[in-house]
Design an enzyme around this catalytic site. Structure first.
Site, PDB file in Angstrom:
ATOM      1  N   ARG A 101      -8.241   0.971   2.605  1.00 31.80           N
ATOM      2  CA  ARG A 101      -6.955   0.258   2.562  1.00 31.80           C
ATOM      3  C   ARG A 101      -6.050   0.755   3.679  1.00 31.80           C
ATOM      4  O   ARG A 101      -5.842   1.946   3.831  1.00 31.80           O
ATOM      5  CB  ARG A 101      -6.251   0.527   1.228  1.00 31.80           C
ATOM      6  CG  ARG A 101      -6.501  -0.507   0.214  1.00 31.80           C
ATOM      7  CD  ARG A 101      -5.654  -0.473  -1.002  1.00 31.80           C
ATOM      8  NE  ARG A 101      -4.715   0.585  -1.238  1.00 31.80           N
ATOM      9  CZ  ARG A 101      -3.905   0.610  -2.280  1.00 31.80           C
ATOM     10  NH1 ARG A 101      -3.919  -0.391  -3.150  1.00 31.80           N
ATOM     11  NH2 ARG A 101      -3.082   1.596  -2.479  1.00 31.80           N
ATOM     12  N   THR A 105      -0.222  -2.091   5.373  1.00 23.51           N
ATOM     13  CA  THR A 105      -0.362  -3.463   4.854  1.00 23.51           C
ATOM     14  C   THR A 105      -1.023  -3.513   3.476  1.00 23.51           C
ATOM     15  O   THR A 105      -0.928  -4.506   2.790  1.00 23.51           O
ATOM     16  CB  THR A 105      -1.227  -4.306   5.804  1.00 23.51           C
ATOM     17  OG1 THR A 105      -2.561  -3.764   5.781  1.00 23.51           O
ATOM     18  CG2 THR A 105      -0.691  -4.293   7.228  1.00 23.51           C
TER      19      THR A 105
HETATM   20  C1  PRP Z   1      -9.212   3.054  -2.831  1.00 26.33           C
HETATM   21  C2  PRP Z   1     -10.161   2.701  -3.962  1.00 26.33           C
HETATM   22  C3  PRP Z   1     -10.487   1.270  -3.666  1.00 26.33           C
HETATM   23  C4  PRP Z   1      -9.192   0.751  -3.113  1.00 26.33           C
HETATM   24  C5  PRP Z   1      -8.470   0.015  -4.210  1.00 26.33           C
HETATM   25  O1  PRP Z   1      -9.917   3.350  -1.689  1.00 26.33           O
HETATM   26  O2  PRP Z   1     -11.268   3.542  -4.024  1.00 26.33           O
HETATM   27  O3  PRP Z   1     -11.538   1.114  -2.737  1.00 26.33           O
HETATM   28  O4  PRP Z   1      -8.421   1.891  -2.702  1.00 26.33           O
HETATM   29  O5  PRP Z   1      -7.391  -0.645  -3.723  1.00 26.33           O
HETATM   30  P1  PRP Z   1      -7.258  -2.235  -3.673  1.00 26.33           P
HETATM   31  O6  PRP Z   1      -7.769  -2.776  -4.950  1.00 26.33           O
HETATM   32  O7  PRP Z   1      -5.774  -2.428  -3.497  1.00 26.33           O
HETATM   33  O8  PRP Z   1      -8.043  -2.719  -2.472  1.00 26.33           O
HETATM   34  P2  PRP Z   1      -9.201   3.845  -0.354  1.00 26.33           P
HETATM   35  O9  PRP Z   1      -8.852   2.679   0.505  1.00 26.33           O
HETATM   36  O10 PRP Z   1      -8.099   4.780  -0.698  1.00 26.33           O
HETATM   37  O11 PRP Z   1     -10.352   4.609   0.418  1.00 26.33           O
HETATM   38  P3  PRP Z   1     -11.231   5.896   0.030  1.00 26.33           P
HETATM   39  O12 PRP Z   1     -12.136   5.489  -1.108  1.00 26.33           O
HETATM   40  O13 PRP Z   1     -11.982   6.133   1.294  1.00 26.33           O
HETATM   41  O14 PRP Z   1     -10.316   7.026  -0.333  1.00 26.33           O
HETATM   42  N1  URA Z   2      -6.529   3.659  -4.657  1.00 22.47           N
HETATM   43  C1  URA Z   2      -6.542   4.752  -5.462  1.00 22.47           C
HETATM   44  O1  URA Z   2      -7.329   5.686  -5.229  1.00 22.47           O
HETATM   45  N2  URA Z   2      -5.690   4.789  -6.488  1.00 22.47           N
HETATM   46  C2  URA Z   2      -4.838   3.785  -6.759  1.00 22.47           C
HETATM   47  O2  URA Z   2      -4.069   3.880  -7.741  1.00 22.47           O
HETATM   48  C3  URA Z   2      -4.830   2.663  -5.919  1.00 22.47           C
HETATM   49  C4  URA Z   2      -5.696   2.622  -4.868  1.00 22.47           C
END
Ligand code: PRP
Ligand code: URA
Length: 207
Positions: A101, A105
């Protein structure tokens, strides 16, 4: 469509994994344990075929899973759920989807994917502990459908109404299995009360 798994064994572990005092070793163990319960539920209608098995006493009519299972962790946090599923389904195939993410944005940015061709005819299980806005899950489903997948389920540990609505609007044919449907997203698009940043908590990278 979603299935909220309310079994006390799941909810008990959820209470511990949410706790900010739970360290990354225990967090990883709990992610594995919760995932196994959710996977058990998610596969209750998986395709099976009848087989005859000779026991020491007589022939028994049994049923074996008759579809390729492809597990797709969304990097990075989804990897924390992978071992639990592979313990249950040792012959499952694994595909990877790298999505992160954008801090500003909140939209998912794709940085990697590697999927086995069996996604087309098999049963695909997307795993990611957090389904927040739903953007990452929708992007992963888009990718799988682009490869011809038609049979997709999602397993997450915590979600919220906004994320469920987003996935349902884009992919009403996909069922989400979750241990929790939380209250809302905050201004940073974190799930409230949630469990924080799942990737950081799994891998001990919180600041
Ligand atoms: C987190 C989580 C999901 C996403 C959820 O990953 O593991 O993949 O955010 O958010 P959304 O439903 O709004 O898309 P993150 O982007 O933090 O990456 P990471 O797993 O590498 O820490
Ligand atoms: N990603 C996370 O890891 N936690 C949240 O609550 C939302 C996005």
């Amino acid at each position: 469509m979603y299935n909220h798994v309310k079994h006390p064994c799941v909810q008990h572990k959820l209470a511990i994994i949410r706790n900010q005092e739970t360290g990354h070793k225990r967090f990883r163990e709990l992610a594995t344990e919760i995932t196994q319960f959710l996977c058990y539920e998610a596969l209750k209608n998986v395709e099976t075929a009848e087989v005859k098995v000779q026991t020491p006493v007589a022939e028994a009519t049994c049923h074996k899973i008759a579809t390729d299972i492809v597990v797709i962790p969304i990097l990075r946090a989804g990897v924390g759920m992978l071992d639990g599923i592979l313990d249950l389904l040792p012959t499952a195939r694994v595909g990877f989807v790298g999505l992160e993410r954008d801090e500003e944005t909140k939209q998912p940015i794709s940085y990697y994917d590697k999927l086995p061709y069996q996604v087309k005819d098999g049963t695909c299980i997307i795993i990611d502990p957090m389904l927040a806005t739903g953007g990452s899950t929708v992007a992963a489903i888009d990718l799988l459908k682009g490869e011809g997948a038609t049979n997709i389920v999602v397993i997450c540990i915590v979600t919220c109404p906004e994320g469920l609505a987003a996935v349902d609007a884009a992919h009403p044919d996909v069922t989400i299995y979750t241990a929790a449907v939380d209250d809302h997203l905050n201004e940073r698009k974190y799930i409230v009360p949630g469990l924080g940043d799942a990737g950081d908590r799994l891998y001990g990278t919180s600041h």
